[in-house]
Design a protein around this motif. Structure first.
Motif, PDB file in Angstrom:
ATOM      1  N   PRO A  62       0.836  -1.208   0.000  1.00  0.00           N
ATOM      2  CA  PRO A  62       0.000   0.000   0.000  1.00  0.00           C
ATOM      3  C   PRO A  62       0.868   1.255   0.000  1.00  0.00           C
ATOM      4  O   PRO A  62       1.851   1.353   0.758  1.00  0.00           O
ATOM      5  CB  PRO A  62      -0.814  -0.115   1.290  1.00  0.00           C
ATOM      6  CG  PRO A  62      -0.811  -1.582   1.609  1.00  0.00           C
ATOM      7  CD  PRO A  62       0.504  -2.110   1.133  1.00  0.00           C
ATOM      8  N   ASP A  63       0.530   2.216  -0.856  1.00  0.00           N
ATOM      9  CA  ASP A  63       1.320   3.452  -0.892  1.00  0.00           C
ATOM     10  C   ASP A  63       0.783   4.443   0.138  1.00  0.00           C
ATOM     11  O   ASP A  63      -0.173   4.168   0.878  1.00  0.00           O
ATOM     12  CB  ASP A  63       1.331   4.043  -2.303  1.00  0.00           C
ATOM     13  CG  ASP A  63      -0.064   4.381  -2.814  1.00  0.00           C
ATOM     14  OD1 ASP A  63      -0.960   4.659  -1.988  1.00  0.00           O
ATOM     15  OD2 ASP A  63      -0.271   4.360  -4.045  1.00  0.00           O
ATOM     16  N   VAL A  64       1.407   5.614   0.193  1.00  0.00           N
ATOM     17  CA  VAL A  64       1.069   6.627   1.203  1.00  0.00           C
ATOM     18  C   VAL A  64      -0.381   7.049   1.089  1.00  0.00           C
ATOM     19  O   VAL A  64      -1.100   7.169   2.099  1.00  0.00           O
ATOM     20  CB  VAL A  64       2.016   7.840   1.061  1.00  0.00           C
ATOM     21  CG1 VAL A  64       1.567   8.968   1.993  1.00  0.00           C
ATOM     22  CG2 VAL A  64       3.453   7.445   1.355  1.00  0.00           C
ATOM     23  N   ASN A  65      -0.854   7.268  -0.116  1.00  0.00           N
ATOM     24  CA  ASN A  65      -2.232   7.730  -0.308  1.00  0.00           C
ATOM     25  C   ASN A  65      -3.233   6.664   0.129  1.00  0.00           C
ATOM     26  O   ASN A  65      -4.268   6.973   0.730  1.00  0.00           O
ATOM     27  CB  ASN A  65      -2.461   8.100  -1.763  1.00  0.00           C
ATOM     28  CG  ASN A  65      -1.660   9.323  -2.181  1.00  0.00           C
ATOM     29  OD1 ASN A  65      -1.415  10.216  -1.351  1.00  0.00           O
ATOM     30  ND2 ASN A  65      -1.258   9.383  -3.438  1.00  0.00           N
ATOM     31  N   TYR A  69      -5.916   7.056   3.229  1.00  0.00           N
ATOM     32  CA  TYR A  69      -7.363   6.877   3.095  1.00  0.00           C
ATOM     33  C   TYR A  69      -7.856   5.806   4.071  1.00  0.00           C
ATOM     34  O   TYR A  69      -8.929   5.937   4.685  1.00  0.00           O
ATOM     35  CB  TYR A  69      -7.706   6.484   1.650  1.00  0.00           C
ATOM     36  CG  TYR A  69      -9.181   6.289   1.416  1.00  0.00           C
ATOM     37  CD1 TYR A  69     -10.070   7.367   1.485  1.00  0.00           C
ATOM     38  CD2 TYR A  69      -9.697   5.026   1.128  1.00  0.00           C
ATOM     39  CE1 TYR A  69     -11.429   7.180   1.268  1.00  0.00           C
ATOM     40  CE2 TYR A  69     -11.046   4.831   0.919  1.00  0.00           C
ATOM     41  CZ  TYR A  69     -11.918   5.920   0.986  1.00  0.00           C
ATOM     42  OH  TYR A  69     -13.259   5.734   0.798  1.00  0.00           O
ATOM     43  N   PHE A  70      -7.071   4.739   4.221  1.00  0.00           N
ATOM     44  CA  PHE A  70      -7.451   3.668   5.152  1.00  0.00           C
ATOM     45  C   PHE A  70      -7.575   4.214   6.584  1.00  0.00           C
ATOM     46  O   PHE A  70      -8.561   3.941   7.297  1.00  0.00           O
ATOM     47  CB  PHE A  70      -6.409   2.553   5.091  1.00  0.00           C
ATOM     48  CG  PHE A  70      -6.553   1.516   6.156  1.00  0.00           C
ATOM     49  CD1 PHE A  70      -7.554   0.555   6.097  1.00  0.00           C
ATOM     50  CD2 PHE A  70      -5.697   1.506   7.262  1.00  0.00           C
ATOM     51  CE1 PHE A  70      -7.689  -0.398   7.104  1.00  0.00           C
ATOM     52  CE2 PHE A  70      -5.832   0.561   8.260  1.00  0.00           C
ATOM     53  CZ  PHE A  70      -6.835  -0.395   8.175  1.00  0.00           C
ATOM     54  N   LEU A  71      -6.580   4.991   7.021  1.00  0.00           N
ATOM     55  CA  LEU A  71      -6.611   5.545   8.378  1.00  0.00           C
ATOM     56  C   LEU A  71      -7.751   6.544   8.541  1.00  0.00           C
ATOM     57  O   LEU A  71      -8.373   6.638   9.615  1.00  0.00           O
ATOM     58  CB  LEU A  71      -5.277   6.215   8.693  1.00  0.00           C
ATOM     59  CG  LEU A  71      -4.062   5.266   8.786  1.00  0.00           C
ATOM     60  CD1 LEU A  71      -2.773   6.059   8.946  1.00  0.00           C
ATOM     61  CD2 LEU A  71      -4.240   4.291   9.953  1.00  0.00           C
ATOM     62  N   GLU A  72      -8.040   7.294   7.476  1.00  0.00           N
ATOM     63  CA  GLU A  72      -9.140   8.249   7.532  1.00  0.00           C
ATOM     64  C   GLU A  72     -10.473   7.544   7.716  1.00  0.00           C
ATOM     65  O   GLU A  72     -11.353   8.008   8.456  1.00  0.00           O
ATOM     66  CB  GLU A  72      -9.145   9.087   6.249  1.00  0.00           C
ATOM     67  CG  GLU A  72     -10.281  10.106   6.191  1.00  0.00           C
ATOM     68  CD  GLU A  72     -10.305  10.845   4.861  1.00  0.00           C
ATOM     69  OE1 GLU A  72     -11.371  11.367   4.507  1.00  0.00           O
ATOM     70  OE2 GLU A  72      -9.261  10.881   4.150  1.00  0.00           O
ATOM     71  N   MET A 133      -6.427  -5.404   4.575  1.00  0.00           N
ATOM     72  CA  MET A 133      -7.548  -4.521   4.271  1.00  0.00           C
ATOM     73  C   MET A 133      -7.275  -3.685   3.018  1.00  0.00           C
ATOM     74  O   MET A 133      -8.154  -3.509   2.161  1.00  0.00           O
ATOM     75  CB  MET A 133      -7.831  -3.615   5.469  1.00  0.00           C
ATOM     76  CG  MET A 133      -8.257  -4.360   6.731  1.00  0.00           C
ATOM     77  SD  MET A 133      -9.842  -5.217   6.528  1.00  0.00           S
ATOM     78  CE  MET A 133     -10.972  -3.886   6.916  1.00  0.00           C
ATOM     79  N   CYS A 134      -6.070  -3.147   2.911  1.00  0.00           N
ATOM     80  CA  CYS A 134      -5.744  -2.341   1.711  1.00  0.00           C
ATOM     81  C   CYS A 134      -5.765  -3.199   0.445  1.00  0.00           C
ATOM     82  O   CYS A 134      -6.292  -2.793  -0.595  1.00  0.00           O
ATOM     83  CB  CYS A 134      -4.383  -1.669   1.888  1.00  0.00           C
ATOM     84  SG  CYS A 134      -4.391  -0.295   3.063  1.00  0.00           S
ATOM     85  N   TRP A 135      -5.180  -4.370   0.514  1.00  0.00           N
ATOM     86  CA  TRP A 135      -5.156  -5.235  -0.677  1.00  0.00           C
ATOM     87  C   TRP A 135      -6.570  -5.696  -1.055  1.00  0.00           C
ATOM     88  O   TRP A 135      -6.895  -5.779  -2.229  1.00  0.00           O
ATOM     89  CB  TRP A 135      -4.256  -6.434  -0.410  1.00  0.00           C
ATOM     90  CG  TRP A 135      -2.774  -6.098  -0.536  1.00  0.00           C
ATOM     91  CD1 TRP A 135      -2.224  -5.045  -1.190  1.00  0.00           C
ATOM     92  CD2 TRP A 135      -1.687  -6.831   0.020  1.00  0.00           C
ATOM     93  NE1 TRP A 135      -0.859  -5.053  -1.088  1.00  0.00           N
ATOM     94  CE2 TRP A 135      -0.482  -6.162  -0.350  1.00  0.00           C
ATOM     95  CE3 TRP A 135      -1.580  -7.976   0.800  1.00  0.00           C
ATOM     96  CZ2 TRP A 135       0.776  -6.595   0.018  1.00  0.00           C
ATOM     97  CZ3 TRP A 135      -0.315  -8.425   1.168  1.00  0.00           C
ATOM     98  CH2 TRP A 135       0.848  -7.742   0.793  1.00  0.00           C
TER      99      TRP A 135
END
Length: 755
Positions: A62-65, A69-72, A133-135
């Protein structure tokens, strides 16, 4: 949660969910490649492309963006329990159903517990949870929405898998996804992550080599694209496939008489024969055996198409009927040309024809040094021949009917003929290539071809379609003796050859009388190549009178008059005003520069039907050659070609009789033309002289005046010219029948040479 099951065979991957034991999925890793495995991977790739995800190389972190978004959306909280995971999945992937979300939550919880049991810290678990979760959101969302479906979603992974990736694949496997992992570097790296192979099973084909770099997912994609393009090119597949020769009980020609309905019982197959027979099994009964086979085929109600000799090249009309345009590649060419195929008997036959045509066209395209232009020419020939014979073969066709195509004669002597015969053999047709002479020049080759080679040979030009004559042993022995005596021995049987070409000798005047009555086989440059004789002939113009001695001049001419000599004592011999029943129809006999032989022979005014067939063909060959070489001025420029056709097709009875008995190895017919005046050869005379020279006549023009009286209508020099002596004028040619050896006729002596 789905259970991890072991499959019995690779194709179990394609079983629907309801046909599997319980709620089971498959997760295997493949480290070797054989033919079966290659096929499976291609099919699995296609299935994953339609209903799953393909991973070529590692899944990017997962990249920074993405993390932002995940943390947001979900914050930094984390608890390794199912309730927490279910609540987070509801917010993160809201399109999942309750059942799908529950399956993913159960699978993720079980996998995190596995990690805990292996001693992983909470920090590692949090990190794993974040990546999962990101993947799931960015890479596998299309899969989680299909979980639990009858068509099990699939993942194909090709790369050096990491620990977190393997954990996520395990989550998805437990949630209801089939997974195939390609191991290019062997088992070592995987064993570090899953030493006991708890999460997947190894599949290693017996005797398989490691997966080569050339077999990668890009290559698989390219192959699938090629097949998809080919599927669009071919259209709907036919319901029947070919079974060639395998149904035969014995490898023999007579098997083709077996009724198609008795050859096999599989309704998805049509059973045909593809046979090339070289020579004859029994030279004494060969003709009658073929006739008996023909009768059995017709009695069974089967259509039989017979071609004697070679397949004649497509006509201009047949070629013009093939619609085509410029194409950039083979696929465009194939798609364009295949539209020309029109079935005379329904859609199934049309599909079979298209498939047979495209199979061979694409096979030819793969051959080395095959240009698009050459391929187009071959394809046009195939389509023109198919259009020519399809109605005779397939009119009213219905499965399981199998008509019969027989090519009788020298066999397939050109690549185009062989290609057409091979195409027919891929259709519901029995294809028989019968070569009674041995077929030495045949170029036909095919994996499905049954070759029958016989030691005996029989000279036959046509397939016996009516009751035929059979040879006695004595007659056959005589024919064999002929072969021994008259082949490459310098001895020749009467009328042994039906084809000949002429070469014009350059001879001295004194040699004319020596060569004149000599058999052709004794002349310089005589030869035989195959079935064609090379005939050296004389074509001379003698100008002037030696020493002005007219009496001796006439006697020298008389000495040249043999029983096979036609003498023309004045010109013009023929004119455009002479009665000629073929003249009104001459325009019908030429089309696009080609002689329409069938039209000529079938015409009611055709005068040569009484001649031997071989002689008829010989005369038409020479007519075609005369037109082709444009020896006569104005040919294909001002309509002179029609005068040529009309003149050649109106030879008088005396000339025809000389030609009918002409044996190309013996003495040839002669023509003497005496012109003592200023008159010129007419156009029709010039045509006649040029034609008779090609036929094989010796021709001598005696022109005591030395005038240019024969050259007007020829394109370039025609006869070899000899200057004999003094030019004399106002002579009258005598009646050579009454001319005496002692000199001129007594009455003429009284009045001199000008009488």
């Amino acid at each position: 949660m789905f259970t991890f099951a072991r499959f019995e065979k690779l194709n179990d991957y394609f079983l629907p969910l309801s046909r599997r034991q319980g709620q089971s999925v498959f997760f295997c890793r493949i480290d070797g490649l054989d033919g079966e495995t290659q096929t499976f991977i291609r099919e699995y790739y296609d299935a994953a492309r339609k209903n799953g995800v393909i991973v070529d190389g590692r899944i990017p972190n997962p990249d920074v963006n993405q993390l932002s978004y995940f943390l947001e959306m979900l914050g930094t909280d984390f608890r390794p329990d199912r309730a927490f995971l279910d609540e987070r999945l509801r917010r993160w992937l809201p399109r999942m159903s309750d059942g799908q979300r529950g399956a993913v939550a159960d699978a993720m919880d079980a996998t995190l517990q596995d990690l805990q049991h292996r001693g992983k810290t909470e920090s590692i678990l949090r990190n794993a949870y974040t990546k999962y979760m990101c993947w799931l959101y960015y890479k596998f969302e299309r899969i989680v929405g299909r979980l639990g479906a009858e068509d099990v979603p699939k993942i194909l992974y090709d790369g050096d898998i990491s620990g977190y990736e393997l954990q996520l694949l395990t989550v998805l496997s437990r949630a209801g996804v089939d997974i195939v992992l390609l191991e290019r570097g062997g088992e070592a790296s995987y064993q570090k992550l899953d030493p006991a192979s708890e999460w997947s099973v190894l599949y290693h084909p017996a005797g398989a080599a490691p997966i080569p770099d050339t077999f990668n997912l890009k290559a698989v994609q390219a192959e699938l694209n090629r097949r998809e393009n080919q599927r669009r090119l071919y259209g709907p597949a036919p319901e029947h496939t070919v079974c060639t020769n395998a149904w035969m009980e014995r490898a023999e020609l007579e098997q083709t008489a077996v009724s198609p309905r008795q050859r096999g019982s599989d309704p998805a197959l049509f059973y045909n024969a593809f046979i090339a027979q070289y020579g004859a099994a029994d030279k004494l009964t060969y003709a009658s055996d073929l006739f008996a086979l023909y009768q059995r085929l017709r009695a069974d109600g089967r259509k039989v198409c017979i071609v004697d000799g070679k397949l004649s090249a497509p006509t201009h009309e047949e070629i013009a009927a093939i619609r085509r345009h410029n194409c950039a590649n083979v696929e465009q060419l194939a798609a364009t040309l295949s539209r020309n195929i029109q079935s005379p008997a329904g859609e199934e036959l049309h599909r079979l024809m298209v498939k047979a045509f495209l199979d061979l066209l694409l096979e030819e395209a793969a051959a080395p040094e095959q240009s698009l232009n050459k391929l187009t020419n071959k394809a046009v020939y195939l389509l023109a021949w198919l259009a020519r014979y399809q109605r005779e073969l397939f009119s009213g066709w219905k499965a399981p009917e199998v008509p019969v195509f027989i090519l009788f004669g020298p066999g397939c002597t050109t690549a185009a003929e062989a290609l057409f015969v091979r195409m027919l053999a891929r259709l519901p047709v029995d294809v028989l290539v019968l070569m009674p002479g041995g077929g030495d020049g045949s170029v036909l080759q095919d994996q499905a071809l049954l070759e029958l080679r016989c030691e005996a040979t029989v000279p036959m030009d046509a397939f016996p379609q009516a009751q035929t004559r059979v040879s006695t042993a004595a007659y056959q022995a005589e024919r064999e003796l002929d072969t021994l005596m008259y082949q490459d021995t310098g001895l020749y049987r009467t009328q042994q050859y039906a084809k000949a070409e002429t070469v014009t000798l350059r001879a001295m005047y004194e040699e004319i009388s020596i060569l004149w009555d000599q058999e052709l086989k004794y002349r310089p440059n005589f030869g035989v190549q195959g079935d064609t004789v090379t005939m050296p002939v004389l074509l001379e113009k003698v100008c002037g009178v030696k020493d002005g001695q007219t009496a001796q001049y006439w006697l020298d001419i008389k000495k040249l008059i043999t029983p096979d000599t036609l003498v023309i004592r004045s010109v013009p011999y023929l004119t455009g005003l002479d009665q000629n029943p073929m003249k009104p129809f001459a325009t019908q006999f030429l089309q696009n520069g080609r002689l329409r032989r069938d039209k000529i022979k079938s015409h009611k005014a055709y005068p040569y039907g009484i001649l031997r067939p071989a002689i008829q063909e010989y005369l038409l060959d020479k007519l075609a050659l005369l037109l082709e070489r444009r020896i006569i001025a104005g040919t294909y420029e001002n309509g002179t070609e029609y005068t040529i056709v009309a003149t050649v097709l109106n030879l008088n009875r005396e000339l025809l009789r000389l030609i009918q008995k002409f044996d190309f190895t013996k003495k040839n017919p002669k023509l003497i033309v005496v012109n003592t005046t200023e008159k010129l050869l007419s156009l029709e005379d010039s045509i006649l002289m040029a034609f008779l020279n090609m036929v094989g006549f010796d021709i001598v023009f005696f022109v005591p005046t030395g005038y240019q009286c024969i050259e007007k209508y020829f394109n370039g020099p025609f006869a070899n010219e000899h200057q004999l002596g003094e030019y004399l004028y106002d002579l009258a040619a005598p009646n050579f029948d009454t001319l005496q050896e002692g000199g001129l006729h007594s009455i003429r002596k009284l009045f001199g040479r000008s009488f």
